[in-house]
Design an enzyme around this catalytic site. Structure first.
Site, PDB file in Angstrom:
ATOM      1  N   ARG A  60       0.950  -1.361  -0.039  1.00  0.00           N
ATOM      2  CA  ARG A  60      -0.014  -0.160  -0.141  1.00  0.00           C
ATOM      3  C   ARG A  60       0.730   1.319   0.054  1.00  0.00           C
ATOM      4  NH1 ARG A  60       1.655   1.669   4.086  1.00  0.00           N
ATOM      5  NH2 ARG A  60       0.477   3.803   3.786  1.00  0.00           N
ATOM      6  N   GLY A  61       0.260   2.569  -0.054  1.00  0.00           N
ATOM      7  CA  GLY A  61       0.849   3.853  -0.218  1.00  0.00           C
ATOM      8  C   GLY A  61       0.969   3.768  -1.719  1.00  0.00           C
ATOM      9  N   ARG A  97      -7.272  -0.219  -6.877  1.00  0.00           N
ATOM     10  CA  ARG A  97      -7.569   1.021  -5.992  1.00  0.00           C
ATOM     11  C   ARG A  97      -7.952   2.125  -6.625  1.00  0.00           C
ATOM     12  NH1 ARG A  97      -4.399   1.163  -0.676  1.00  0.00           N
ATOM     13  NH2 ARG A  97      -6.379   2.396  -0.356  1.00  0.00           N
ATOM     14  N   GLN A 202      -1.732   2.366   9.977  1.00  0.00           N
ATOM     15  CA  GLN A 202      -0.397   2.444   9.182  1.00  0.00           C
ATOM     16  C   GLN A 202       0.313   3.207  10.043  1.00  0.00           C
ATOM     17  OE1 GLN A 202      -3.596   3.061   7.838  1.00  0.00           O
ATOM     18  NE2 GLN A 202      -3.622   2.707   5.749  1.00  0.00           N
ATOM     19  N   ASP A 243      -2.296  11.170  -1.881  1.00  0.00           N
ATOM     20  CA  ASP A 243      -2.611  10.179  -2.928  1.00  0.00           C
ATOM     21  C   ASP A 243      -3.239  10.930  -4.111  1.00  0.00           C
ATOM     22  OD1 ASP A 243      -2.657   7.634  -1.279  1.00  0.00           O
ATOM     23  OD2 ASP A 243      -3.290   9.252   0.072  1.00  0.00           O
ATOM     24  N   ASN A 253      -6.181  12.763   0.565  1.00  0.00           N
ATOM     25  CA  ASN A 253      -5.007  11.449   1.481  1.00  0.00           C
ATOM     26  C   ASN A 253      -5.856  10.876   2.513  1.00  0.00           C
ATOM     27  OD1 ASN A 253      -2.030  11.571   1.688  1.00  0.00           O
ATOM     28  ND2 ASN A 253      -2.470  12.098   3.795  1.00  0.00           N
ATOM     29  N   LYS A 254      -4.984  10.057   3.143  1.00  0.00           N
ATOM     30  CA  LYS A 254      -5.822   9.247   3.989  1.00  0.00           C
ATOM     31  C   LYS A 254      -6.908   9.908   4.952  1.00  0.00           C
ATOM     32  CE  LYS A 254      -5.265   5.562   4.057  1.00  0.00           C
ATOM     33  NZ  LYS A 254      -6.253   4.559   3.662  1.00  0.00           N
TER      34      LYS A 254
HETATM   35  C1  RUB Z   1      -2.386   5.754   1.004  1.00  0.00           C
HETATM   36  C2  RUB Z   1      -1.404   6.518   2.023  1.00  0.00           C
HETATM   37  C3  RUB Z   1      -1.592   7.457   2.744  1.00  0.00           C
HETATM   38  C4  RUB Z   1      -0.202   8.619   2.596  1.00  0.00           C
HETATM   39  C5  RUB Z   1       0.081   8.938   1.176  1.00  0.00           C
HETATM   40  O1  RUB Z   1      -3.246   5.066   1.772  1.00  0.00           O
HETATM   41  O2  RUB Z   1      -0.500   5.357   2.511  1.00  0.00           O
HETATM   42  O3  RUB Z   1      -2.830   8.413   2.222  1.00  0.00           O
HETATM   43  O4  RUB Z   1      -0.493   9.614   3.456  1.00  0.00           O
HETATM   44  O5  RUB Z   1       1.398   9.025   1.160  1.00  0.00           O
HETATM   45  P1  RUB Z   1      -3.345   3.578   1.840  1.00  0.00           P
HETATM   46  P2  RUB Z   1       2.228   8.896  -0.044  1.00  0.00           P
HETATM   47  O6  RUB Z   1      -2.688   3.141   3.011  1.00  0.00           O
HETATM   48  O7  RUB Z   1      -4.748   3.334   1.614  1.00  0.00           O
HETATM   49  O8  RUB Z   1      -2.507   3.048   0.500  1.00  0.00           O
HETATM   50  O9  RUB Z   1       1.917  10.093  -0.844  1.00  0.00           O
HETATM   51  O10 RUB Z   1       3.616   8.617   0.292  1.00  0.00           O
HETATM   52  O11 RUB Z   1       1.675   7.683  -0.720  1.00  0.00           O
END
Ligand code: RUB
Length: 356
Positions: A60-61, A97, A202, A243, A253-254
């Site tokens: 993820r990320g 996603r 996370q 994101d 974002n999250k």
């Molecule tokens: C994405 C996620 C967060 C980060 C984005 O979500 O990791 O929203 O803040 O950071 P998920 P980045 O956990 O649902 O995949 O820009 O480094 O991805």
């Protein structure tokens, strides 16, 4: 030696925390569900299994899932896939996603390259393009980290939300942690407040783990504590990842990011998002126009498979929220730190870049 194998070897030697890599033509990925208690590697040899791993957030990320999408193309190509089967693999991966735009853009770019290719070495082409994607993401992480670190002062306490770090990106520090890591490497005495990030934690599970590895002092808080800490003068900056950023600078974002941004505004604490040109969606103006993924409500009512609410309790889980640009102090990119009005600055950034 293949270009991809050389790249992976170099990156491992550099000490990067890779979220995903290739070994003997199979994909290896760090199981993010198992962290921080177990550092487990999963091996994948089918695109459908990789797609499931993206969906269920084993990987993820926003940066890491884009890289995973690219590796999916390579896996299919190395298994002798023709144009049709590689494009089909791309479609499967694209449906995993919907909110983080990096994955979608990366798949679209690679699909275009495959579709347009007229030569005879399709696997060679895919490998070259995938290596370019990987190298680009790592370059951006380091560049935006350097720019973003200029905003951090010696002695700052910084709040970060979710996990925007190495294994959410290409291995250095993703977005937010690239800024934080660079400031730390510059010798600034900083302290990081990590919000746990309900419901998937996370922050608690992965951000705190990475900060420990980077030896950056940190303290874990629950999501609802940030306002009080800001009001008490305990937090000087907020730095989060992204994101998706829209053309006018709204941030997706999250879930929980918006609440921190509101608290930051109310307490005059600068709120920064770290991003890259690849994460800016120039097609959409308002963040409220971005499709937000709703995940299974069991991820709220249960933790690690164990129920934490009375049987039958209803729950809802929008995985992301929208922070309007008026709450954002600056956007950190690989081309520099962008100030408001974001619409104009982002459009100027687009003009000087072909890769968006
Ligand atoms: C994405 C996620 C967060 C980060 C984005 O979500 O990791 O929203 O803040 O950071 P998920 P980045 O956990 O649902 O995949 O820009 O480094 O991805």
């Amino acid at each position: 030696m293949r270009r991809i194998d050389k790249l992976v070897r170099e990156w491992k030697e550099e000490g990067l925390l890779l979220p995903i890599w290739m070994e003997n033509d199979r994909i290896c990925l760090a199981n993010q569900h198992a962290l921080p208690l177990n550092e487990e590697t999963l091996t994948i040899s089918e695109v459908s299994v990789l797609a499931e791993a993206i969906k269920d957030m084993t990987i993820r990320g926003s940066g890491a899932i884009a890289i995973a999408g690219a590796y999916g193309f390579l896996l299919e190509a190395l298994q002798g896939g023709d144009k049709d089967s590689i494009l089909r693999a791309g479609k499967i991966l694209r449906q995993t996603r919907e909110t983080a735009v990096n994955l979608l853009k990366t798949i679209d770019q690679l699909s275009d390259c495959v579709r347009d290719y007229q030569g005879t070495d399709l696997a060679g082409l895919v490998e070259e393009k995938v290596c370019d994607v990987l190298a680009r993401q790592l370059r951006y992480e380091k560049q935006l980290g350097t720019y973003g670190a200029e905003l951090i002062r010696d002695g700052d306490a910084i709040l970060t939300h979710c996990h925007s770090g190495a294994i959410a990106g290409s291995g250095y520090g993703g977005r937010a942690l690239s800024v934080i890591r660079k400031a730390h490497e510059q010798g600034k005495q900083i302290h990081v407040y990590v919000s746990e990030t309900r419901p998937y934690l996370q922050g608690a599970r992965i951000t705190a783990y990475e900060l420990g590895k980077f030896r950056i002092p940190h303290t874990l808080i629950t999501d609802g504590m940030s306002g009080y800490l800001m009001r008490s003068g305990m937090i000087q900056k907020v730095v989060v990842g992204s994101d998706r950023v829209t053309a006018c600078g709204d941030l997706i974002n999250k879930i929980g990011t918006y609440m921190h941004a509101l608290a930051a505004k109310a307490n005059n604490v600068p709120f920064y998002t770290a991003t890259s040109i690849h994460t800016i969606d120039f097609e959409i103006q308002s963040g409220m126009g971005v499709p937000v993924e709703y995940r299974d409500s069991e991820e709220v009512t249960h933790f690690g498979g164990i129920p934490i609410a009375a049987p039958g309790t209803k729950a809802v889980y929008p995985s992301f929220d929208v922070t309007p640009s008026c709450l954002i102090s600056a956007i950190v990119t690989e081309q520099g730190v962008i100030a408001a009005p974001f619409g104009e600055s982002l459009a100027a950034m687009k003009m000087t870049h072909t890769d968006h």
